[in-house]
Design a protein around this motif. Sequence first.
Motif, PDB file in Angstrom:
ATOM      1  N   SER A 104      74.300  40.922  26.749  1.00 24.97           N
ATOM      2  CA  SER A 104      73.447  40.532  25.722  1.00 24.97           C
ATOM      3  C   SER A 104      74.082  39.403  24.653  1.00 24.97           C
ATOM      4  CB  SER A 104      72.962  41.621  25.018  1.00 24.97           C
ATOM      5  OG  SER A 104      71.886  42.228  26.026  1.00 24.97           O
ATOM      6  N   ASP A 105      75.125  39.901  24.110  1.00 22.89           N
ATOM      7  CA  ASP A 105      75.904  38.997  23.166  1.00 22.89           C
ATOM      8  C   ASP A 105      76.181  37.783  23.854  1.00 22.89           C
ATOM      9  OD1 ASP A 105      75.508  41.159  21.291  1.00 22.89           O
ATOM     10  OD2 ASP A 105      77.641  41.528  21.348  1.00 22.89           O
ATOM     11  N   LEU A 106      76.837  37.852  25.174  1.00 17.56           N
ATOM     12  CA  LEU A 106      76.974  36.480  25.956  1.00 17.56           C
ATOM     13  C   LEU A 106      75.672  35.516  26.161  1.00 17.56           C
ATOM     14  CD1 LEU A 106      79.933  38.292  28.500  1.00 17.56           C
ATOM     15  CD2 LEU A 106      79.865  36.249  26.571  1.00 17.56           C
ATOM     16  N   LEU A 107      74.816  36.332  26.588  1.00 18.34           N
ATOM     17  CA  LEU A 107      73.518  35.550  26.571  1.00 18.34           C
ATOM     18  C   LEU A 107      73.246  34.851  25.231  1.00 18.34           C
ATOM     19  CD1 LEU A 107      71.559  38.055  28.781  1.00 18.34           C
ATOM     20  CD2 LEU A 107      72.168  35.392  29.543  1.00 18.34           C
ATOM     21  N   ALA A 108      73.180  35.632  24.158  1.00 20.64           N
ATOM     22  CA  ALA A 108      72.968  34.909  22.844  1.00 20.64           C
ATOM     23  C   ALA A 108      73.918  33.997  22.392  1.00 20.64           C
ATOM     24  CB  ALA A 108      72.757  36.168  21.908  1.00 20.64           C
TER      25      ALA A 108
END
Length: 162
Positions: A104-108
């Motif tokens: 999720s952090d990478l997507l953000a």
Amino acid sequence: MKIEQVKPADLKRIVAIEKTGFSPEEAGSEAAFQQRIRQLATTFLVARDSAGVVQGFIVGPAVAEPFVLDWMYEMTPQNLETGGHQLVLSLAVSPAAQGQHIGSDLLAALTVVAQRANRQTLSLTCLNRLVAFYEKNGFENGGVAESDHADEVWYNMVKTIA
């Protein structure tokens, strides 16, 4: 975790993580990742732990096409400087680091990169078992993709960012 642009020295670790997250038919080759590192450095992000070890990554081209096309897995497109659509060819997290919200952090983080470059959407294809994860991260299910990559059924997932 610290998220930053990929470095050529990350290649072996990235390929190892890719192999844990995808079947042999789905996974990108070492040669494909070498090309992606060279051509997509601005849209290839890694998550490093406190020791500097890559624990996850996200990569894809910024192109005019709104969806991932099968040929893009074999021949990496050049990034547009601005505009277009940010695609994701691969998002993977090492098994030891899963459950820490790294995906999720990478997507953000890639969404921020895409917004700064005035992209319209962030899109990817995924297997049915991952649709809920992407929906939780702000994507809408665009239905079954035209892809026959690895003889799987893929779903187009799209997040409007413009």
